[in-house]
Motif scaffolding. Structure first.
Motif, mmCIF file in Angstrom:
data_model
loop_
_atom_site.group_PDB
_atom_site.id
_atom_site.type_symbol
_atom_site.label_atom_id
_atom_site.label_comp_id
_atom_site.label_asym_id
_atom_site.label_seq_id
_atom_site.Cartn_x
_atom_site.Cartn_y
_atom_site.Cartn_z
ATOM 1 N N ASP A 57 0.873 -0.979 0.051
ATOM 2 C CA ASP A 57 0.064 0.237 0.080
ATOM 3 C C ASP A 57 0.969 1.149 0.096
ATOM 4 N N GLN A 59 0.327 4.226 -0.001
ATOM 5 C CA GLN A 59 -0.102 5.289 1.006
ATOM 6 C C GLN A 59 0.165 4.893 2.365
ATOM 7 N N ASN A 68 3.969 15.021 3.054
ATOM 8 C CA ASN A 68 2.699 14.736 2.410
ATOM 9 C C ASN A 68 3.185 13.863 1.059
ATOM 10 N N SER A 71 4.878 8.707 -1.000
ATOM 11 C CA SER A 71 4.820 7.236 -1.371
ATOM 12 C C SER A 71 5.972 6.788 -2.327
ATOM 13 N N ARG A 190 9.710 6.083 3.447
ATOM 14 C CA ARG A 190 8.273 6.056 3.886
ATOM 15 C C ARG A 190 8.458 4.961 4.947
#
Length: 265
Positions: A57, A59, A68, A71, A190
Motif C-alpha cells: 500500500d 499510502q 505529504n 509514496s 516511507r
C-alpha cells in the motif's frame, strides 16, 4: 537496621530487611516467564504480517511526522533499541541484586560490555525486513558516546545495521529528540512500521501525566497493532516516571511514596 553494602558499581547502597527491590517482580517476569517470550514473539509475528501489507500500500505510513509526498520514498522500519531489540534485563537484574538505582554511568558501563541478548522474535523479523529490501532504522535514547559498543552488540547478534546513519542516538538535541529523529528519517524514507516499548517511541508528549498519556493512546487507537507495535516493559520507562512527575532528582523513597498512592485496589 538495614545493612550497608557496596554494589558491583562501587557505590554504597542499603539492603532492606526483606532483601527485595521494587523492580524484583518486573525483572523476574521479563527474564523467566514464558508469557514474556510469547508476547514478544507475538508482537514480531504481527509486525511481519503488517510489513507485507504496508509494502503493498503506497499510502501506508507509520510516522506522524511523514510529509505529504512520501509514496515514492524508499521504505524503512523504525525500532527503538532497549527492550525492543536489545534485552537490557541483565542490567536491571544487577540493580535489583545490588539494591541500587539506575544511573547514566552504570548504564554506560553495562552497555560497554556489548553483551545484551536479542529480544525474542526480533532477529527473524529483521531478517525478513532485510530480505524484502526495507531499511532498518534504530532510534534510541542511548547517548552518542555509546555508539561503538552498541554497534558491536548489534553485529555480534547478527542484527542488521546498514550504516551508522541508521543508528540514531541521543546527540544533545532537546527532550523531543525522538520526534526530531523520526522527522529526519521520514524525510528520507516511507516509514512502514514503528516498534518500541515506550509511548515516546511513537508520539511526542509522552512525558505527560497519566491522563494525557492515556488520551494519546486512545487518540491513535487505529494505529496500535497495525502501523505501531508495542512490546511489554514493566521494568522502566515513561510509564513509571510519569507517576512521580518525571522528577528524576527525587530521592528513591520520595519517588516510591508518590507512586504507591496511585495503586487502585
Amino acid at each position: 537496621m538495614a545493612a550497608l553494602l557496596v554494589s558491583s558499581y562501587g557505590c554504597a547502597t542499603h539492603e532492606p530487611r526483606n532483601g527485595s527491590h521494587e523492580s524484583l517482580g518486573a525483572v523476574l517476569w521479563t527474564q523467566t516467564s514464558a508469557e514474556y517470550a510469547a508476547s514478544t514473539l507475538q508482537a514480531y509475528r504481527l509486525a511481519a504480517a503488517n510489513l507485507d501489507r504496508a509494502l503493498a500500500d503506497p499510502q501506508w505510513t507509520a510516522a506522524l511526522e511523514q510529509g505529504n509526498d512520501y509514496s515514492g520514498l524508499p521504505p524503512a522500519v523504525i525500532l527503538d533499541l532497549d527492550q525492543t531489540v536489545l534485552d537490557t534485563s541483565p542490567y536491571n537484574a544487577r540493580i535489583v541484586l545490588d539494591y541500587g538505582s539506575h544511573s547514566e554511568q552504570r548504564f554506560a558501563e553495562w552497555c560497554r560490555e556489548s553483551t545484551a541478548p536479542a529480544i525474542p522474535g526480533v532477529k527473524g523479523f529483521l531478517d525478513r525486513v532485510v530480505e524484502l529490501g526495507v531499511t532498518v532504522i534504530y532510534i534510541s535514547a542511548r547517548a552518542e558516546a555509546l555508539r561503538e559498543c552498541t554497534t558491536k552488540n548489534l553485529r555480534s547478534l547478527g542484527l542488521p545495521l546498514e550504516g551508522q546513519q541508521h543508528l540514531l542516538l541521543r546527540d544533545g538535541t532537546p527532550a523531543t529528540r525522538k520526534t526530531l529523529q523520526r522527522t529526519r528519517a521520514a524525510a528520507r524514507h516511507r516509514i512502514l512500521l514503528m516498534i518500541g516499548d515506550d509511548l515516546g517511541d511513537f508520539v511526542g508528549r509522552a512525558k505527560s501525566d497519566r491522563k494525557t498519556r492515556l488520551a494519546l493512546v486512545d487518540g491513535h487507537a487505529r494505529r496500535w497493532g497495525r502501523q505501531w507495535i508495542v512490546l511489554p516493559n514493566p521494568m522502566f520507562g515513561s510509564w513509571s516516571a510519569s507517576l512521580y512527575g518525571f522528577d528524576y532528582s527525587l530521592p528513591r523513597k520520595e519517588r516510591l511514596d508518590r507512586m504507591v498512592p496511585q495503586l487502585q485496589p
